[in-house]
Design a protein around this motif. Sequence first.
Motif, PDB file in Angstrom:
ATOM      1  N   UNK A 192      21.858 -12.719 -15.220  1.00  0.00           N
ATOM      2  CA  UNK A 192      21.558 -13.906 -16.013  1.00  0.00           C
ATOM      3  C   UNK A 192      22.716 -14.260 -16.934  1.00  0.00           C
ATOM      4  N   UNK A 193      23.355 -13.256 -17.523  1.00  0.00           N
ATOM      5  CA  UNK A 193      24.479 -13.525 -18.417  1.00  0.00           C
ATOM      6  C   UNK A 193      25.635 -14.156 -17.658  1.00  0.00           C
ATOM      7  N   UNK A 194      25.915 -13.655 -16.438  1.00  0.00           N
ATOM      8  CA  UNK A 194      26.981 -14.248 -15.643  1.00  0.00           C
ATOM      9  C   UNK A 194      26.652 -15.688 -15.265  1.00  0.00           C
ATOM     10  N   UNK A 195      25.390 -15.938 -14.945  1.00  0.00           N
ATOM     11  CA  UNK A 195      24.978 -17.298 -14.628  1.00  0.00           C
ATOM     12  C   UNK A 195      25.108 -18.202 -15.848  1.00  0.00           C
ATOM     13  N   UNK A 196      24.729 -17.676 -17.022  1.00  0.00           N
ATOM     14  CA  UNK A 196      24.860 -18.458 -18.263  1.00  0.00           C
ATOM     15  C   UNK A 196      26.317 -18.824 -18.509  1.00  0.00           C
ATOM     16  N   UNK A 197      27.219 -17.847 -18.335  1.00  0.00           N
ATOM     17  CA  UNK A 197      28.635 -18.118 -18.556  1.00  0.00           C
ATOM     18  C   UNK A 197      29.146 -19.177 -17.588  1.00  0.00           C
ATOM     19  N   UNK A 198      28.713 -19.086 -16.320  1.00  0.00           N
ATOM     20  CA  UNK A 198      29.149 -20.071 -15.342  1.00  0.00           C
ATOM     21  C   UNK A 198      28.709 -21.484 -15.712  1.00  0.00           C
ATOM     22  N   UNK A 199      27.412 -21.600 -16.022  1.00  0.00           N
ATOM     23  CA  UNK A 199      26.891 -22.937 -16.354  1.00  0.00           C
ATOM     24  C   UNK A 199      27.475 -23.459 -17.668  1.00  0.00           C
ATOM     25  N   UNK A 200      27.655 -22.560 -18.624  1.00  0.00           N
ATOM     26  CA  UNK A 200      28.204 -23.008 -19.912  1.00  0.00           C
ATOM     27  C   UNK A 200      29.634 -23.505 -19.729  1.00  0.00           C
ATOM     28  N   UNK A 201      30.434 -22.762 -18.941  1.00  0.00           N
ATOM     29  CA  UNK A 201      31.809 -23.192 -18.697  1.00  0.00           C
ATOM     30  C   UNK A 201      31.851 -24.443 -17.829  1.00  0.00           C
ATOM     31  N   UNK A 202      30.886 -24.584 -16.924  1.00  0.00           N
ATOM     32  CA  UNK A 202      30.877 -25.727 -16.019  1.00  0.00           C
ATOM     33  C   UNK A 202      30.536 -27.018 -16.756  1.00  0.00           C
ATOM     34  N   UNK A 203      29.528 -26.950 -17.631  1.00  0.00           N
ATOM     35  CA  UNK A 203      29.024 -28.162 -18.285  1.00  0.00           C
ATOM     36  C   UNK A 203      29.312 -28.230 -19.791  1.00  0.00           C
ATOM     37  N   UNK A 204      29.746 -27.126 -20.381  1.00  0.00           N
ATOM     38  CA  UNK A 204      29.848 -27.059 -21.847  1.00  0.00           C
ATOM     39  C   UNK A 204      30.767 -28.102 -22.451  1.00  0.00           C
ATOM     40  N   UNK A 205      31.971 -28.268 -21.861  1.00  0.00           N
ATOM     41  CA  UNK A 205      32.923 -29.234 -22.422  1.00  0.00           C
ATOM     42  C   UNK A 205      32.366 -30.646 -22.398  1.00  0.00           C
ATOM     43  N   UNK A 206      31.766 -31.007 -21.236  1.00  0.00           N
ATOM     44  CA  UNK A 206      31.167 -32.340 -21.142  1.00  0.00           C
ATOM     45  C   UNK A 206      30.027 -32.511 -22.143  1.00  0.00           C
ATOM     46  N   UNK A 207      29.193 -31.483 -22.297  1.00  0.00           N
ATOM     47  CA  UNK A 207      28.054 -31.578 -23.217  1.00  0.00           C
ATOM     48  C   UNK A 207      28.505 -31.778 -24.659  1.00  0.00           C
ATOM     49  N   UNK A 208      29.509 -31.007 -25.060  1.00  0.00           N
ATOM     50  CA  UNK A 208      30.005 -31.137 -26.439  1.00  0.00           C
ATOM     51  C   UNK A 208      30.635 -32.514 -26.645  1.00  0.00           C
ATOM     52  N   UNK A 209      31.374 -33.007 -25.645  1.00  0.00           N
ATOM     53  CA  UNK A 209      31.970 -34.341 -25.756  1.00  0.00           C
ATOM     54  C   UNK A 209      30.885 -35.419 -25.834  1.00  0.00           C
ATOM     55  N   UNK A 210      29.861 -35.295 -24.987  1.00  0.00           N
ATOM     56  CA  UNK A 210      28.776 -36.283 -25.010  1.00  0.00           C
ATOM     57  C   UNK A 210      28.057 -36.247 -26.343  1.00  0.00           C
ATOM     58  N   UNK A 211      27.814 -35.037 -26.872  1.00  0.00           N
ATOM     59  CA  UNK A 211      27.123 -34.922 -28.156  1.00  0.00           C
ATOM     60  C   UNK A 211      27.876 -35.661 -29.254  1.00  0.00           C
TER      61      UNK A 211
ATOM     62  N   UNK B  92      26.451 -28.947 -31.675  1.00  0.00           N
ATOM     63  CA  UNK B  92      27.069 -29.293 -30.391  1.00  0.00           C
ATOM     64  C   UNK B  92      27.055 -28.111 -29.413  1.00  0.00           C
ATOM     65  N   UNK B  93      27.589 -26.928 -29.779  1.00  0.00           N
ATOM     66  CA  UNK B  93      27.521 -25.798 -28.828  1.00  0.00           C
ATOM     67  C   UNK B  93      26.093 -25.304 -28.600  1.00  0.00           C
ATOM     68  N   UNK B  94      25.215 -25.508 -29.580  1.00  0.00           N
ATOM     69  CA  UNK B  94      23.822 -25.092 -29.382  1.00  0.00           C
ATOM     70  C   UNK B  94      23.166 -25.905 -28.279  1.00  0.00           C
ATOM     71  N   UNK B  95      23.417 -27.203 -28.268  1.00  0.00           N
ATOM     72  CA  UNK B  95      22.879 -28.039 -27.193  1.00  0.00           C
ATOM     73  C   UNK B  95      23.510 -27.663 -25.854  1.00  0.00           C
TER      74      UNK B  95
END
Length: 389
Positions: free
Chosen positions: A117-136, A87-90
């Motif tokens: 790039x790391x700051x951008x990764x953190x932003x996108x992961x926090x922005x979409x991560x919860x939804x992605x894990x829930x969808x998975x 789930x977190x890998x996706x």
Amino acid sequence: MRFTRTVRWGLVILFWLGWSAACTSFSYSFRVALHKPMEWLDLSRMYFAAYALWGPLFTPIAVFIARRFPFEKATWGRSLVVHFFAAPSIAASHALICIACSSWIWPEMAAYGAVTKMQMFQRYFLMYGTDNIFIYWSIIFAVQGWMYYERYRDRELRSSVLETQLAKAQLQALKVQLHPHFLFNTLNSVSELMHQDVDCAERVITRLSDLLRMALENIGVQEVLLRNELDFVQGYLEIEQTRFLDRLQVKLDIAPETLDCQVPNLLLQPIVENAVRHGIAKSSGLGVIEVCTRKIADRLLVVVSDNGPGLKPGGNAKTNFGIGLSTTRSRLEFLYGKEQTFVLNNLPERGLEVRISLPWRKEALQPVIVPEPLTFPVDVRPIPQGVRS
């Protein structure tokens, strides 16, 4: 209604595109209500990046993992660990793709402090991560539920086919027992016994009626205890003994622990009847039928052999013996699938061996009516090494 694979995945992609558009419209209306409007196209880039990627990319991956690692009794622990890391890998993979498309998705990200790039990764992961894990996890549970439904549907279909095949097997058994030639020989033997041994003649008639009663009582029953199946076979062989007299000998090597194991109804009768008709009846000497049962690990082994002519060179059950053995093989395949084996072998010296291996299935002990002991000679001893191999 069944769809092809292409149509199914096309519908999945359309679903996520529609969901992305719906979320964009909802967010746009919400912002307008709060007097913080934002261009619909600007919002759509973020929501389509959040959900549209699930259609062609992440949904197939999640479905594959769900089918490869289902939550079953024997593997649920391993599957839980796999899904826990998947789930977190996706979600992380989704963030990396967003970084690659950042200039299109959110051109103003630098204004919010995401420069590296790391700051951008953190932003996108926090922005979409919860939804992605829930969808998975939603997809995982949806696929798990669908797999359970498929198994239920397959069991229903298999049960329907089994009922049809069992009815055919029972009718075949009744046909054998009521065959005019069989009845003629049986009644002729009874007629002769009436002048020699009235008690024996009465037992033969009683045994014939018992066979008919047992066959009718078990209509619709898929599995019975092995002891019940042996009772039926012994009754059949006792009647055959009136025809062959001293030419028929039965050797039983029945492990006591196997008597309460479940076996398919009418499993042994077609095999033993085949041994009598194609083995003993075609031999002028002493005919021997051997029955052996063993529990080996979590499996039941049943071996039936005779000293008849055996299979013809290059022959098999269908070409040599008609539908009896082939019907038994088919029933076993429907009942147990790949968990069963049904093998015919010619013995080294003479005769045929039928070797059956089934999953060990045991019920609680049930009261059964034990028939009178066999009246013909029974030699209880281990089956020779050549048979038990």
